[in-house]
Scaffold this motif. Structure first.
Motif, PDB file in Angstrom:
ATOM      1  N   GLY A  72       0.841  -1.189   0.000  1.00  0.00           N
ATOM      2  CA  GLY A  72       0.000   0.000   0.000  1.00  0.00           C
ATOM      3  C   GLY A  72       0.877   1.240   0.000  1.00  0.00           C
ATOM      4  N   GLU A  73       0.678   2.106   0.988  1.00  0.00           N
ATOM      5  CA  GLU A  73       1.479   3.322   1.092  1.00  0.00           C
ATOM      6  C   GLU A  73       2.738   3.118   1.924  1.00  0.00           C
ATOM      7  OE1 GLU A  73       0.896   6.215  -0.517  1.00  0.00           O
ATOM      8  OE2 GLU A  73      -0.646   5.005  -1.519  1.00  0.00           O
ATOM      9  N   ALA A  74       2.847   1.989   2.612  1.00  0.00           N
ATOM     10  CA  ALA A  74       3.982   1.743   3.507  1.00  0.00           C
ATOM     11  C   ALA A  74       5.202   1.256   2.725  1.00  0.00           C
ATOM     12  CB  ALA A  74       3.604   0.717   4.567  1.00  0.00           C
ATOM     13  N   LYS A  75       6.346   1.880   2.988  1.00  0.00           N
ATOM     14  CA  LYS A  75       7.593   1.424   2.395  1.00  0.00           C
ATOM     15  C   LYS A  75       8.100   0.201   3.163  1.00  0.00           C
ATOM     16  CE  LYS A  75       9.172   5.907   0.657  1.00  0.00           C
ATOM     17  NZ  LYS A  75      10.270   6.921   0.708  1.00  0.00           N
ATOM     18  N   ILE A  76       8.467  -0.840   2.433  1.00  0.00           N
ATOM     19  CA  ILE A  76       8.944  -2.080   3.035  1.00  0.00           C
ATOM     20  C   ILE A  76      10.290  -2.443   2.409  1.00  0.00           C
ATOM     21  CG2 ILE A  76       8.504  -4.535   3.401  1.00  0.00           C
ATOM     22  CD1 ILE A  76       6.535  -2.797   4.886  1.00  0.00           C
ATOM     23  N   GLY A  77      11.297  -2.683   3.232  1.00  0.00           N
ATOM     24  CA  GLY A  77      12.582  -3.173   2.756  1.00  0.00           C
ATOM     25  C   GLY A  77      12.737  -4.640   3.124  1.00  0.00           C
ATOM     26  N   ALA A  78      13.296  -5.420   2.228  1.00  0.00           N
ATOM     27  CA  ALA A  78      13.488  -6.850   2.495  1.00  0.00           C
ATOM     28  C   ALA A  78      14.902  -7.256   2.120  1.00  0.00           C
ATOM     29  CB  ALA A  78      12.478  -7.689   1.712  1.00  0.00           C
ATOM     30  N   THR A  79      15.555  -8.000   3.001  1.00  0.00           N
ATOM     31  CA  THR A  79      16.847  -8.613   2.700  1.00  0.00           C
ATOM     32  C   THR A  79      16.686 -10.119   2.837  1.00  0.00           C
ATOM     33  OG1 THR A  79      18.082  -6.702   3.533  1.00  0.00           O
ATOM     34  CG2 THR A  79      19.281  -8.780   3.323  1.00  0.00           C
ATOM     35  N   TRP A  89      11.531 -17.512   0.339  1.00  0.00           N
ATOM     36  CA  TRP A  89      12.763 -17.153   1.041  1.00  0.00           C
ATOM     37  C   TRP A  89      12.428 -16.548   2.398  1.00  0.00           C
ATOM     38  CZ3 TRP A  89      18.130 -16.764  -0.246  1.00  0.00           C
ATOM     39  CH2 TRP A  89      18.478 -17.324  -1.490  1.00  0.00           C
ATOM     40  N   GLN A  90      13.283 -16.818   3.367  1.00  0.00           N
ATOM     41  CA  GLN A  90      13.218 -16.073   4.618  1.00  0.00           C
ATOM     42  C   GLN A  90      13.867 -14.712   4.390  1.00  0.00           C
ATOM     43  OE1 GLN A  90      14.825 -18.170   8.001  1.00  0.00           O
ATOM     44  NE2 GLN A  90      13.950 -20.114   7.344  1.00  0.00           N
ATOM     45  N   ALA A  91      13.289 -13.672   4.989  1.00  0.00           N
ATOM     46  CA  ALA A  91      13.792 -12.315   4.765  1.00  0.00           C
ATOM     47  C   ALA A  91      13.714 -11.492   6.040  1.00  0.00           C
ATOM     48  CB  ALA A  91      12.998 -11.627   3.660  1.00  0.00           C
ATOM     49  N   PHE A  92      14.758 -10.705   6.281  1.00  0.00           N
ATOM     50  CA  PHE A  92      14.689  -9.667   7.305  1.00  0.00           C
ATOM     51  C   PHE A  92      13.944  -8.483   6.702  1.00  0.00           C
ATOM     52  CE2 PHE A  92      18.801 -11.783   8.490  1.00  0.00           C
ATOM     53  CZ  PHE A  92      18.341 -12.343   9.675  1.00  0.00           C
ATOM     54  N   ILE A  93      13.037  -7.903   7.459  1.00  0.00           N
ATOM     55  CA  ILE A  93      12.151  -6.857   6.950  1.00  0.00           C
ATOM     56  C   ILE A  93      12.414  -5.544   7.662  1.00  0.00           C
ATOM     57  CG2 ILE A  93       9.753  -6.122   6.671  1.00  0.00           C
ATOM     58  CD1 ILE A  93      10.491  -8.440   4.865  1.00  0.00           C
ATOM     59  N   ARG A  94      12.569  -4.492   6.877  1.00  0.00           N
ATOM     60  CA  ARG A  94      12.619  -3.152   7.445  1.00  0.00           C
ATOM     61  C   ARG A  94      11.213  -2.557   7.420  1.00  0.00           C
ATOM     62  NH1 ARG A  94      15.569  -1.058   3.973  1.00  0.00           N
ATOM     63  NH2 ARG A  94      14.166   0.442   3.009  1.00  0.00           N
ATOM     64  N   ASN A  95      10.793  -1.956   8.524  1.00  0.00           N
ATOM     65  CA  ASN A  95       9.432  -1.456   8.706  1.00  0.00           C
ATOM     66  C   ASN A  95       8.455  -2.619   8.873  1.00  0.00           C
ATOM     67  OD1 ASN A  95       7.643   0.614   9.158  1.00  0.00           O
ATOM     68  ND2 ASN A  95       7.245   1.039   6.994  1.00  0.00           N
ATOM     69  N   ALA A  96       8.912  -3.674   9.555  1.00  0.00           N
ATOM     70  CA  ALA A  96       8.102  -4.887   9.719  1.00  0.00           C
ATOM     71  C   ALA A  96       6.806  -4.640  10.482  1.00  0.00           C
ATOM     72  CB  ALA A  96       8.929  -5.962  10.427  1.00  0.00           C
ATOM     73  N   LYS A  97       6.756  -3.585  11.296  1.00  0.00           N
ATOM     74  CA  LYS A  97       5.532  -3.296  12.046  1.00  0.00           C
ATOM     75  C   LYS A  97       4.373  -2.948  11.121  1.00  0.00           C
ATOM     76  CE  LYS A  97       6.786   1.565  12.774  1.00  0.00           C
ATOM     77  NZ  LYS A  97       7.118   2.597  13.790  1.00  0.00           N
ATOM     78  N   ARG A  98       4.669  -2.586   9.860  1.00  0.00           N
ATOM     79  CA  ARG A  98       3.631  -2.254   8.890  1.00  0.00           C
ATOM     80  C   ARG A  98       3.232  -3.456   8.039  1.00  0.00           C
ATOM     81  NH1 ARG A  98       3.338   3.217   7.818  1.00  0.00           N
ATOM     82  NH2 ARG A  98       1.364   2.627   6.808  1.00  0.00           N
ATOM     83  N   LEU A  99       3.749  -4.621   8.382  1.00  0.00           N
ATOM     84  CA  LEU A  99       3.514  -5.812   7.565  1.00  0.00           C
ATOM     85  C   LEU A  99       2.831  -6.898   8.391  1.00  0.00           C
ATOM     86  CD1 LEU A  99       4.169  -6.711   4.629  1.00  0.00           C
ATOM     87  CD2 LEU A  99       6.213  -7.821   5.545  1.00  0.00           C
ATOM     88  N   ARG A 100       1.797  -7.498   7.803  1.00  0.00           N
ATOM     89  CA  ARG A 100       1.082  -8.597   8.460  1.00  0.00           C
ATOM     90  C   ARG A 100       1.097  -9.825   7.560  1.00  0.00           C
ATOM     91  NH1 ARG A 100      -2.199  -4.199   8.835  1.00  0.00           N
ATOM     92  NH2 ARG A 100      -3.510  -5.024   7.150  1.00  0.00           N
ATOM     93  N   GLU A 101       0.915 -10.989   8.161  1.00  0.00           N
ATOM     94  CA  GLU A 101       0.836 -12.214   7.373  1.00  0.00           C
ATOM     95  C   GLU A 101      -0.299 -12.099   6.359  1.00  0.00           C
ATOM     96  OE1 GLU A 101       0.488 -15.512  10.021  1.00  0.00           O
ATOM     97  OE2 GLU A 101       2.590 -15.429  10.653  1.00  0.00           O
ATOM     98  N   GLY A 102      -0.006 -12.461   5.129  1.00  0.00           N
ATOM     99  CA  GLY A 102      -0.987 -12.382   4.045  1.00  0.00           C
ATOM    100  C   GLY A 102      -0.897 -11.123   3.211  1.00  0.00           C
ATOM    101  N   ASP A 103      -0.133 -10.118   3.660  1.00  0.00           N
ATOM    102  CA  ASP A 103       0.012  -8.873   2.905  1.00  0.00           C
ATOM    103  C   ASP A 103       0.828  -9.108   1.630  1.00  0.00           C
ATOM    104  OD1 ASP A 103      -1.418  -7.390   4.710  1.00  0.00           O
ATOM    105  OD2 ASP A 103       0.334  -6.475   5.681  1.00  0.00           O
TER     106      ASP A 103
END
Length: 342
Positions: A72-79, A89-103
């Motif tokens: 959506g409008e939230a910026k998400i970084g993934a490594t 893949w398993q990923a470390f997420i930046r801004n993970a608080k804006r991400l929920r399972e199924g997004d």
């Protein structure tokens, strides 16, 4: 052991942001069990090793595993840091608080993924959409996953696609380079061949967890990340023959060392290996597979400083690092190297 025992002060200017050119022009600090430290160069390796020794390289290839996207409008970084299967893949997420399972996350270039599962450590399993191999998607949308101490100082650029890859890279899957091998060139390999020094390769897909700080106060409380590796049966057989014939097995990089030690029993015989390893080597460990190590200079209080301290002794390595700082060696992934010969 207390983690603070492996701390040291590193001036910021000692952190290398670019590699030297050519690669084998890097400096090399030779550390033996005792005696003075030797300030040499990587090109001196053929003279520093013995005929019949063998160098063991990691042939993993770094993939462009850093992604920038939006939910959506939230910026998400993934490594990405560890493959689950062909599309996940398993990923470390930046801004993970804006991400929920199924997004759903859109990374641009037609690359998208579903945040399928949040794991106990806060990372996510990402399931990539479509039929193209994930590696193809990453080439289109991803960036080279430079470590934080470089990426925090300058942006990743096209040159890093070449610089952050060893000449041995063949097997896709790493999200960090086996950096000791970055110093090797075809010319250096030719000189090692003339000197009668052999080489073998194994595969350990280095994960982003290699850069995670040790947050525990005691090494006993640190949970080591796991990484997938493979040693082919013929490689194991040849390495065992080298050792039985009086030659030395010298690991090029801590990744090669960790996999060799994971594959070796108390009898000192290196076995074929395919699977995960989370081996954590600290002082007191008895080495079974390797007789030496070529490695770069590592972060304070890191598991890798603990590993080299286990090989050479903590006091010896702390003295070596002090010498390296005083003599203005370059540290970390793009920095200079050390040759540790216990």
């Amino acid at each position: 052991m207390k983690v603070d025992l492996f701390d040291f002060e590193l001036p910021p200017e000692r952190i290398a942001l670019r590699p030297v050119r050519p690669r084998d022009a890097a400096r090399l600090l030779v550390v033996r069990h005792d005696g003075p430290f030797e300030d040499r160069g990587v090109r001196d390796l053929p003279a520093l090793l013995r005929k019949g020794d063998v160098l063991v390289f990691n042939d993993t290839r770094v993939i462009p595993a850093q992604l920038e996207g939006r939910r959506g409008e939230a910026k998400i970084g993934a490594t990405l840091h560890k493959r689950v299967d062909l599309r996940r893949w398993q990923a470390f997420i930046r801004n993970a608080k804006r991400l929920r399972e199924g997004d759903a996350i859109e990374f641009g270039g037609g690359v998208g993924a579903i945040a399928e599962q949040r794991l106990p450590d806060g990372s996510f399993v990402l399931a990539f959409a479509g039929d193209e191999p994930v590696e193809v998607l990453l080439e289109r949308a991803g960036r080279m996953p430079l470590p934080p101490y470089i990426a925090g100082k300058r942006p990743t650029d096209a040159q890093d696609r070449e610089d952050y890859q060893t000449m041995f890279a063949e097997e896709d899957g790493a999200v960090a380079a086996p950096t000791a091998a970055l110093h090797f060139t075809p010319g250096l390999i030719a000189a090692l061949d003339v000197a009668g020094i052999g080489r073998e390769t194994l595969t350990l897909h280095v994960g982003a967890g290699t850069f995670l700080p040790v947050k525990a106060e005691d090494t006993e409380d640190h949970a080591m990340h796991s990484e997938w590796g493979r040693i082919e049966p013929d490689v194991a057989a040849r390495l065992n023959a080298v050792r039985s014939g009086g030659g030395r097995v010298i690991a090029v990089g801590t990744t090669s060392l960790r996999l060799l030690e994971s594959a070796t029993g108390e009898d000192g015989i290196i076995q074929p290996f395919a699977g995960d390893t989370d081996i954590f080597i600290t002082p007191g460990y008895r080495f079974r597979a390797v007789d030496g190590l070529m490695t770069n200079f590592h972060l304070p209080k890191s598991t890798l400083v603990m590993l080299v301290s286990a090989l050479m002794g903590r006091d010896r390595m702390m003295a070596a690092y002090s010498h390296a700082i005083e003599q203005e060696y370059r540290f970390y992934s793009y920095g200079d190297a050390s040759l540790l010969l216990p």
